[in-house]
Scaffold this active site. Structure first.
Site, mmCIF file in Angstrom:
data_model
loop_
_atom_site.group_PDB
_atom_site.id
_atom_site.type_symbol
_atom_site.label_atom_id
_atom_site.label_comp_id
_atom_site.label_asym_id
_atom_site.label_seq_id
_atom_site.Cartn_x
_atom_site.Cartn_y
_atom_site.Cartn_z
ATOM 1 N N GLU A 157 -5.229 -2.665 12.799
ATOM 2 C CA GLU A 157 -4.946 -3.512 11.628
ATOM 3 C C GLU A 157 -5.911 -4.685 11.572
ATOM 4 O OE1 GLU A 157 -3.138 -1.953 9.677
ATOM 5 O OE2 GLU A 157 -2.216 -0.623 11.147
ATOM 6 N N GLU A 173 0.848 -1.187 0.000
ATOM 7 C CA GLU A 173 0.000 0.000 0.000
ATOM 8 C C GLU A 173 0.886 1.240 0.000
ATOM 9 O OE1 GLU A 173 -2.845 0.326 3.182
ATOM 10 O OE2 GLU A 173 -3.739 2.115 2.309
HETATM 11 N N1 B3K Z 1 -2.931 1.086 5.650
HETATM 12 C C1 B3K Z 1 -1.615 1.260 6.235
HETATM 13 C C2 B3K Z 1 -0.935 2.500 5.813
HETATM 14 C C3 B3K Z 1 -0.233 2.391 4.522
HETATM 15 C C4 B3K Z 1 0.591 3.629 4.257
HETATM 16 C C5 B3K Z 1 1.154 3.657 2.897
HETATM 17 N N2 B3K Z 1 1.999 4.805 2.671
HETATM 18 C C6 B3K Z 1 -1.669 1.217 7.716
HETATM 19 C C7 B3K Z 1 -2.965 1.539 8.330
HETATM 20 O O1 B3K Z 1 -3.488 2.616 8.247
HETATM 21 O O2 B3K Z 1 -3.520 0.660 8.928
HETATM 22 ZN ZN ZN Z 2 -5.406 1.944 8.750
#
Ligand code: B3K
Ligand code: ZN
Length: 882
Positions: free
Chosen positions: A300, A123
């Site tokens: 998460e 991501e």
């Molecule tokens: N979704 C990831 C963050 C990704 C960042 C990319 N630059 C962590 C989170 O927000 O859970």
């Molecule tokens: Zn997140």
């Protein structure tokens, strides 16, 4: 590769993908210098795409070895950032073989090495650094992953989903095959390969299904995984209980890595975490670390539903998953805190979250990077993982809950999953589900207006004025809202603002009142929808002091027009803990702000007595007292001023801290003794609260210069049985520039030389020391244990100094600014994401007084003119200078 002329991507340009990839098999022959990736995709043109639609694949830093369509070599054209295939059949198999170099990947995006192990971060746009792919979140596929690697060096081979088979190969390698049963976008792909060990636990969920939970770490770190595992177990149970969402996989893995650009990543079934948010034991982690681990693990894990099962249609919708998931992790932490610490623990958590929002999001909303929760354009999407998308996004979701109630919110979530499970959708889709599930609610009635919270940047300002009519026993509250212009948005419309309030008599008692006939109570929710609107509260028995925006019911700046005397009543008696704390903050600001402007800080006896009252109130939690007695941060003070002189702000705040230390010395001493530990260390709410307040007392007492107290702090650095007390004591010594500080720092470093996360704290503490010189920062960077390539270490020194120590960083001789520019350039060549974050340290330079601003500007222009800067960093500097 991104070029100097990286294009601006606009939200309204969105076009659906032309092809679906139903199934993909990825085969990895893992090698640090040259990893080969065989990518076999089953594609099909979508019904509404035209027959000659090209297939656009993204690719970055890849060596293309072969490409075939249904087994035949196929012509492709290079595009800016990938390749294009034309004249394709309706359905076909596409095989692409590429190579990449994990060792050369210093950006830590895509496939890279940390130590000797392989990790991925996809991501937002890292998957294109692994293979050619339509790297956008609305292309969801079923992944099968085959991993092959040297068995001795990489005994553990992990990917998303379920392990189908594992076998040794004849050539000394091992092969593992993983299959993820859920279609997912490429940004949720992950693999890990290395020498790792794991803690595991089997749980039976409420629905009777068994799951295997695993936490993977390097050998030697297993003794620091219990808290992470407990947090995961709690997360699974909480999502079942609160939202009826259960774990949909047999196996759920967390892997800790020490080289990582951010906190953690929610890859399906294989979360990858910065070690900072996994590893903890009492000797190495503080209470704050324990709390953060719990909340990031929750975050998460919760993404599994809000983010993975339902994902974003495009990256402009990032807050669809992030705002919602931050809201969910905040609720999780509040519920867990309340289980052990009662309702007041919930309030403490809320205050901490709001403090964070104000410290980082409000300034963002008032600066050149201001953007809506759903941005309209970007150059580098990584620059938009911001406090606005995350924290303000969470406040927007929280307002929905406030408007429809907890049960209504749960119903909205249910409808959201019923409608969209398995899809890639938009913020509008979420709002629609919430509104449709709550017919007749203010959210449904004002849905279009509510969506302005996603569309308009800037923090709305709310002004309140009240008028009491004794004869009519009524209180009229007049509210005015306005939102300042932000880049690209000169005019704003009125937003819908939920305002929770109560009324207090001058004696401090809660006054009851009614908004509508019949419903009399001491708390109510008003819903403001007009630029100006008056509300009449009835049956009010005495002239009230209003307690407005209880619980911080909307992310706005409130001018409540209250007097010092009113605030003292609120501080002493408000039943809403948030507003009690808020009253203390405003009382402190009322003394700090004039002193920043004109010098001469005066602390009156009434104010000091009020603080004393809080400190000695046996009905209040230590954690709450800690918050009340901590002064607003330098950043928050700066936000209240038109022009910023960071050095003056720092000096004034220090003067006030010293005054509080001296004037309340006896009270601090009493607090310290009363809160002596009663048993061994446990990182629970009550214990953490006691330590927090006791250590605040120690820092005030050390500040008085008293050798006895500084000696006690030193003794704790030497002998404390937990990192919270040890580190707070060290911070107390460093913070008051005690003579003992150096010896304490050396002793600490010798003891924890082999604990990288502890050493990060040690570096960071010195970078925040009052008055620290740039030369001292450079000395830290020359140590053999400093590495600019490790994001945690680089941030602990460089970002902490530039962003967390305004009093020392901002100097009219420009030494700090020159250092900043040099580090941004160095980091940019290694890791643009980390560099672009650091670049933001000065994005609000125009607010500095001219003596600083004049020095910043040429340095920043010079940096921006540097050829070869990444698109990420260029975007930030360009906006700051616009
Ligand atoms: N979704 C990831 C963050 C990704 C960042 C990319 N630059 C962590 C989170 O927000 O859970
Ligand atoms: Zn997140």
């Amino acid at each position: 590769m991104r070029t100097d002329q990286a294009p601006v991507i606009s939200r309204l340009q969105y076009a659906k993908p032309a092809y679906a990839i139903d199934q993909v098999t990825l085969e990895f022959d893992l090698d640090p210098d040259r990893t080969r990736v065989k990518n076999r995709m089953q594609l099909r043109r979508l019904a509404d795409a035209s027959a000659d639609a090209p297939l656009l694949l993204d690719g970055e830093d890849l060596t293309l070895q072969s490409l075939t369509v249904d087994g035949k070599a196929w012509v492709y054209a290079a595009t800016d950032g990938g390749i294009r295939l034309d004249k394709l059949p309706d359905a076909f198999q596409l095989d692409i073989v590429t190579a990449c170099s994990p060792r050369a990947n210093t950006r830590l995006s895509g496939l890279y090495l940390s130590g000797d192990a392989f990790f991925t971060q996809c991501e937002a746009e890292g998957f294109r650094r692994i293979t050619y792919w339509p790297d956008r979140p609305d292309v969801m596929s079923r992944f099968t992953v085959v991993l092959r690697a040297d068995k001795a060096k990489y005994p553990v081979l992990l990917s998303n989903g379920n392990l189908k088979s594992q076998r040794p190969l004849d050539d000394g390698r091992m092969e593992a095959v993983w299959e993820d049963p859920f279609p997912k976008p490429s940004y949720l792909f992950a693999l890990v390969a290395g020498r790792l060990v794991c803690r595991e636990q089997r749980i039976r969920a409420a629905d009777g299904r068994e799951h295997l939970l695993q936490v993977y770490v390097r050998e030697g770190d297993l003794d620091k995984t219990e808290h992470a595992m407990q947090s995961l177990v709690h997360s699974v149970a909480w999502d079942e209980q609160r939202f009826g969402l259960s774990l949909d996989l047999d196996r759920f893995m967390i892997v800790a890595v020490s080289d990582f650009n951010m906190g953690a990543m929610e890859n399906k079934g294989l979360n990858v975490f910065n070690t900072k948010y996994v590893l903890a034991n009492p000797a190495t982690a503080t209470d704050a670390d324990y709390m953060n681990i719990e909340s990031v693990i929750g975050h998460e894990y919760f993404h599994n539903w809000t983010g993975n099962r339902i994902t974003c249609r495009d990256w402009f919708q990032l807050s669809l998953k992030e705002g919602l998931t931050v809201f969910r992790d905040q609720e999780f932490s509040q519920d867990l805190a309340a289980q052990s610490g009662g309702e007041s623990a919930r309030a403490v958590k809320r205050i901490e979250d709001v403090r964070g929002l104000r410290a980082v999001q409000f300034p963002e909303d008032a600066g050149p990077m201001a953007h809506p929760v759903r941005p309209d354009s970007y150059v580098a999407i990584d620059n938009f993982y911001t406090p606005t998308v995350y924290e303000k996004g969470a406040e927007v979701v929280r307002m929905m809950q406030t408007l429809v109630g907890r049960a209504g919110f749960a119903a909205g979530m249910k409808l959201y999953f019923a409608r969209h499970d398995g899809q890639a959708v938009t913020c509008d889709d979420f709002l629609a589900a919430m509104a449709d599930a709550n017919p007749g609610s203010a959210l449904e009635t004002h849905r279009a207006q509510f969506s302005l919270w996603y569309a308009q940047a800037g923090t709305p300002r709310l002004r309140a004025a009240g008028q009491y009519d004794a004869a009519a026993r009524s209180y009229t509250l007049s509210l005015t809202q306005a939102c300042p212009a932000t880049p690209g948005q000169p005019e704003k419309q009125a937003q819908i603002i939920p305002l929770r309030l109560g009324l207090l008599a001058r004696s401090g008692e809660a006054l009851s009142f009614s908004v509508e006939a019949g419903a009399r109570g001491t708390d109510a929710l008003l819903v403001l929808t007009q630029p100006q609107q008056s509300f009449v509260l009835h049956e009010v028995d005495a002239e009230p002091i209003p307690s407005l925006l209880r619980g911080f019911s909307a992310p706005v700046l409130l001018d409540d027009g209250l007097s010092d005397a009113d605030r003292l009543v609120l501080l002493a008696h408000d039943t809403d803990p948030f507003n009690r704390w808020e009253a203390a903050q405003r009382l402190a600001l009322a003394r700090l702000l004039p002193a920043v402007q004109d010098g001469g800080l005066k602390l009156d006896a009434t104010y000091l007595d009020a603080l004393r009252g809080v400190l000695h109130d046996t009905g209040l939690d230590p954690a709450f007292k800690d918050l009340v007695l901590t002064l607003p941060s330098e950043g928050y003070i700066a936000e209240q001023l038109g022009q910023i002189d960071p050095a003056r702000i720092h000096q004034t705040r220090q003067t006030m801290r010293l005054a509080l230390a001296q004037q309340l010395q006896a009270d601090w001493e009493q607090t310290w003794h009363a809160l002596a530990p009663t048993g061994g260390y446990t990182p629970d709410f009550a214990g953490a609260g006691r330590r927090g307040l006791r250590n605040l007392a120690l820092s005030y007492l050390s500040l008085t210069g008293d050798a006895v107290w500084q000696g006690r702090a030193y003794q704790l650095v030497k002998d404390a049985d937990n990192m919270t007390d040890r580190f707070d004591a060290l911070a107390a010594l460093v913070g008051c520039r005690a003579e003992l500080a150096q010896a304490a720092l050396e002793r600490f470093a010798a003891q924890f030389a082999h604990e990288p996360l502890v050493m990060d704290k040690w570096f960071a503490l010195q970078a925040t020391a009052p008055g620290v010189e740039v030369s001292a920062i450079r000395t830290l960077m020359q140590r053999p244990d400093f590495s600019i390539r490790n994001p945690n270490r680089a941030r602990s020194v460089i970002s902490t100094f530039c962003q967390g120590n305004p009093g020392a960083f901002h100097r009219t001789d420009g030494a700090g600014y020159g250092f900043w520019a040099e580090q941004v350039r160095t980091l940019d060549a290694i890791n643009p994401q980390v560099a672009a974050r650091l670049a933001r340290a000065l994005d609000r330079w125009r607010k500095l007084t001219p003596s600083y601003a004049q020095v910043v500007e040429p340095i920043m222009r010079d940096l921006a003119a540097h050829p070869g800067l990444s698109a990420d960093t260029r975007e930030i500097l360009g906006k700051a200078l616009a």
